[in-house]
Write a protein that holds these residues in place. Structure first.
Motif, PDB file in Angstrom:
ATOM      1  N   GLY A  13      25.700  -8.856  59.085  1.00 13.35           N
ATOM      2  CA  GLY A  13      26.568  -9.860  59.720  1.00 13.35           C
ATOM      3  C   GLY A  13      27.811 -10.149  58.906  1.00 13.35           C
ATOM      4  N   GLY A  14      28.349 -11.350  59.043  1.00 16.05           N
ATOM      5  CA  GLY A  14      29.557 -11.730  58.311  1.00 16.05           C
ATOM      6  C   GLY A  14      30.820 -11.461  59.105  1.00 16.05           C
ATOM      7  N   THR A  15      31.940 -11.780  58.488  1.00 16.72           N
ATOM      8  CA  THR A  15      33.248 -11.582  59.116  1.00 16.72           C
ATOM      9  C   THR A  15      33.490 -10.109  59.409  1.00 16.72           C
ATOM     10  N   ILE A  16      32.982  -9.250  58.547  1.00 14.40           N
ATOM     11  CA  ILE A  16      33.190  -7.812  58.738  1.00 14.40           C
ATOM     12  C   ILE A  16      32.658  -7.369  60.101  1.00 14.40           C
ATOM     13  N   ASN A  27      40.396 -17.702  64.489  1.00 11.09           N
ATOM     14  CA  ASN A  27      39.113 -18.068  65.080  1.00 11.09           C
ATOM     15  C   ASN A  27      38.312 -16.830  65.512  1.00 11.09           C
ATOM     16  N   TYR A  28      37.073 -16.727  65.090  1.00 11.09           N
ATOM     17  CA  TYR A  28      36.215 -15.605  65.490  1.00 11.09           C
ATOM     18  C   TYR A  28      34.778 -16.011  65.241  1.00 11.09           C
ATOM     19  N   GLU A  29      33.857 -15.201  65.737  1.00  8.49           N
ATOM     20  CA  GLU A  29      32.440 -15.481  65.470  1.00  8.49           C
ATOM     21  C   GLU A  29      31.878 -14.361  64.589  1.00  8.49           C
ATOM     22  N   SER A  30      31.173 -14.769  63.530  1.00 10.60           N
ATOM     23  CA  SER A  30      30.618 -13.778  62.588  1.00 10.60           C
ATOM     24  C   SER A  30      29.462 -12.997  63.198  1.00 10.60           C
ATOM     25  N   GLY A  31      29.245 -11.794  62.702  1.00  8.66           N
ATOM     26  CA  GLY A  31      28.024 -11.041  63.008  1.00  8.66           C
ATOM     27  C   GLY A  31      27.852 -10.626  64.453  1.00  8.66           C
ATOM     28  N   THR A  59      24.586 -12.486  61.614  1.00  8.09           N
ATOM     29  CA  THR A  59      24.957 -13.899  61.485  1.00  8.09           C
ATOM     30  C   THR A  59      25.943 -14.076  60.350  1.00  8.09           C
ATOM     31  N   GLY A  60      26.492 -15.264  60.244  1.00  9.01           N
ATOM     32  CA  GLY A  60      27.343 -15.579  59.101  1.00  9.01           C
ATOM     33  C   GLY A  60      26.473 -15.699  57.855  1.00  9.01           C
ATOM     34  N   SER A  61      27.033 -15.334  56.700  1.00  2.00           N
ATOM     35  CA  SER A  61      26.185 -15.322  55.505  1.00  2.00           C
ATOM     36  C   SER A  61      25.830 -16.725  55.031  1.00  2.00           C
ATOM     37  N   GLU A  62      26.474 -17.746  55.634  1.00  2.00           N
ATOM     38  CA  GLU A  62      26.052 -19.115  55.313  1.00  2.00           C
ATOM     39  C   GLU A  62      24.630 -19.373  55.809  1.00  2.00           C
ATOM     40  N   ASN A  63      24.164 -18.521  56.734  1.00  2.00           N
ATOM     41  CA  ASN A  63      22.796 -18.678  57.254  1.00  2.00           C
ATOM     42  C   ASN A  63      21.779 -17.815  56.512  1.00  2.00           C
ATOM     43  N   HIS A  92      28.105  -7.397  54.428  1.00  2.00           N
ATOM     44  CA  HIS A  92      27.571  -8.750  54.231  1.00  2.00           C
ATOM     45  C   HIS A  92      28.723  -9.741  54.350  1.00  2.00           C
ATOM     46  N   GLY A  93      28.452 -10.927  54.809  1.00  2.00           N
ATOM     47  CA  GLY A  93      29.461 -11.982  54.784  1.00  2.00           C
ATOM     48  C   GLY A  93      29.894 -12.248  53.357  1.00  2.00           C
ATOM     49  N   THR A  94      31.166 -12.594  53.189  1.00  2.00           N
ATOM     50  CA  THR A  94      31.653 -12.774  51.812  1.00  2.00           C
ATOM     51  C   THR A  94      31.283 -14.138  51.222  1.00  2.00           C
ATOM     52  N   ASP A  95      30.908 -15.082  52.094  1.00  2.00           N
ATOM     53  CA  ASP A  95      30.704 -16.446  51.579  1.00  2.00           C
ATOM     54  C   ASP A  95      29.536 -16.564  50.603  1.00  2.00           C
ATOM     55  N   THR A  96      28.500 -15.753  50.806  1.00  2.00           N
ATOM     56  CA  THR A  96      27.381 -15.785  49.849  1.00  2.00           C
ATOM     57  C   THR A  96      27.147 -14.400  49.234  1.00  2.00           C
ATOM     58  N   GLY A 118      32.279  -6.478  52.304  1.00  2.00           N
ATOM     59  CA  GLY A 118      32.483  -7.429  53.396  1.00  2.00           C
ATOM     60  C   GLY A 118      33.920  -7.335  53.847  1.00  2.00           C
ATOM     61  N   ALA A 119      34.383  -8.369  54.496  1.00  2.00           N
ATOM     62  CA  ALA A 119      35.787  -8.368  54.930  1.00  2.00           C
ATOM     63  C   ALA A 119      36.261  -9.807  55.042  1.00  2.00           C
ATOM     64  N   MET A 120      37.552  -9.957  54.883  1.00  2.00           N
ATOM     65  CA  MET A 120      38.153 -11.287  55.003  1.00  2.00           C
ATOM     66  C   MET A 120      38.739 -11.500  56.393  1.00  2.00           C
ATOM     67  N   ARG A 121      38.883 -10.387  57.143  1.00  2.00           N
ATOM     68  CA  ARG A 121      39.394 -10.489  58.518  1.00  2.00           C
ATOM     69  C   ARG A 121      38.372  -9.860  59.451  1.00  2.00           C
ATOM     70  N   ILE A 166      32.490 -12.837  41.783  1.00  2.00           N
ATOM     71  CA  ILE A 166      32.662 -14.234  42.206  1.00  2.00           C
ATOM     72  C   ILE A 166      33.769 -14.303  43.263  1.00  2.00           C
ATOM     73  N   LYS A 167      33.527 -15.127  44.263  1.00  2.00           N
ATOM     74  CA  LYS A 167      34.543 -15.297  45.305  1.00  2.00           C
ATOM     75  C   LYS A 167      35.491 -16.403  44.866  1.00  2.00           C
ATOM     76  N   THR A 168      36.764 -16.073  44.771  1.00  2.00           N
ATOM     77  CA  THR A 168      37.707 -17.034  44.207  1.00  2.00           C
ATOM     78  C   THR A 168      38.819 -17.423  45.179  1.00  2.00           C
TER      79      THR A 168
END
Ligand code: SIN
Length: 335
Positions: A13-16, A27-31, A59-63, A92-96, A118-121, A166-168
């Motif tokens: 999942g994730g933004t990728i 605006n978009y939906e992950s995964g 899903t989004g990696s926040e989940n 993988h989502g970049t958030d986690t 992952g991807a940022m877009r 680390i995500k910065t």
């Protein structure tokens, strides 16, 4: 004869894998996009590898959580037994991503390259970065220059050890840094360059036993300090009686007096406290942190709060005591 290596690309999942209704909106939906479809958008991939795909999570990696990453780690270990698979790429989502890569590095024993990206877009965005990141991750995973490096993160042309990722940045394409140290390599065109910085973690696979059972990891909470720490927060901690707690304190590990008093108080006995910092590039050592009279209070070294929580959870699961935990955290400080 087909002499190309075979990689397995596992989607989580994730933004990728995200999709939106407009190529220009934030605006978009992950995964939303299946891994096979993501891979089809990567031109040139077929030149470097035979590709198998599977989608484990959408899903989004926040989940995602240590429970999800254990499922992922087990799948990688299982597929690793297959002699026809040479390497793994995980989208993988970049958030986690920094926690996932740290966790996988600590629990996976596979000697085959494991590269997370992952991807940022999102996949439907103008100038989506996912296809290039997948291509770079596949190049890295199949490069003869990459041997026994543990889990790697490849983002925006940089190769970073998973333990150091680390995500910065919340939105920039250049959103990942390697800390401490620097990237161990980069990709230019179709070429992988590896620098001399590469020092794989001595703890690769140290917690492999975690994959052998289904118990949940002890939950380690993180407290992020702001200027001032209210007495009611400190009281709430006393009532919670956690087994382990990470404090993202200030600067090089200072905490206010009311919290320091609580931590040194006998009621907190038994709880292991890791003092990390709320800054993005953490250094907390005994000399720099607030002095607290409790041998269960340990400096995080160079681990941020989220990585500290992963390591502490895995250590607590093995009933490691403060002395042994302290040695583990020091290993990263010396990396
Ligand atoms: C996520 O982590 O799932 C969303 C953000 C991203 O992938 O960049």
């Amino acid at each position: 004869m087909n002499t190309k290596p075979t990689i397995c690309i596992i989607g989580t999942g994730g933004t990728i894998a995200g999709a939106g209704t407009s190529a220009t909106s934030a605006n978009y939906e992950s995964g939303q996009v299946d891994t096979s479809k993501l891979v089809n958008a990567v031109s040139g991939l077929e030149k470097i590898a035979n590709v198998r795909t599977e989608t484990l999570f959408s899903t989004g990696s926040e989940n995602l959580s240590p429970k999800s990453w254990r499922i992922l780690a087990r799948r990688i270990e299982e597929l690793s037994e297959n002699p026809n698979i040479n390497a793994f790429v995980v989208t993988h989502g970049t958030d986690t991503l920094e926690e996932a890569s740290f966790f996988l590095d600590l629990v996976c024993k596979s000697k085959k390259p494991i590269v997370l990206t992952g991807a940022m877009r999102s996949s439907t965005a103008l100038s989506a970065d996912g296809p290039a990141n997948i291509f770079h991750a596949a190049l890295t995973a199949t490069s003869p220059k990459i041997k026994n490096q543990g889990v790697l993160v490849v983002m925006n042309g940089l190769i970073i050890q998973g333990v150091q990722a680390i995500k910065t940045d919340s939105v920039a394409l250049q959103s990942f840094s390697a800390y401490p140290g620097g990237p161990i390599g980069k990709i230019v065109g179709e070429e992988v360059f590896v620098t001399e910085n590469s020092r794989p973690s001595p703890l690769i696979g140290r917690f492999f036993n975690h994959l052998q059972h289904d118990r949940e990891l002890p939950f380690v909470d993180i407290i992020i300090l702001r200027g001032g720490c209210a007495d009611h927060q400190v009281k709430a901690l006393g009532n919670a009686k956690p087994k382990g707690l990470v404090i993202a304190g200030f600067g090089a590990g200072t905490v206010p007096n009311n919290l320091a008093d609580f931590i040194s108080h006998k009621e907190s006995n038994g709880c292991i406290f890791i003092i990390s910092s709320r800054v993005s590039k953490v250094t907390v050592i005994p000399e720099t942190m607030t002095k607290i009279n409790n041998s269960n209070v340990l400096p995080a070294g160079v681990l941020n709060a989220q990585k500290s929580a992963i390591l502490l959870s895995l250590g607590l699961e093995e009933n490691l005591k403060a002395d042994d935990l302290s040695k583990l955290f020091k290993i990263f400080a010396m990396q």
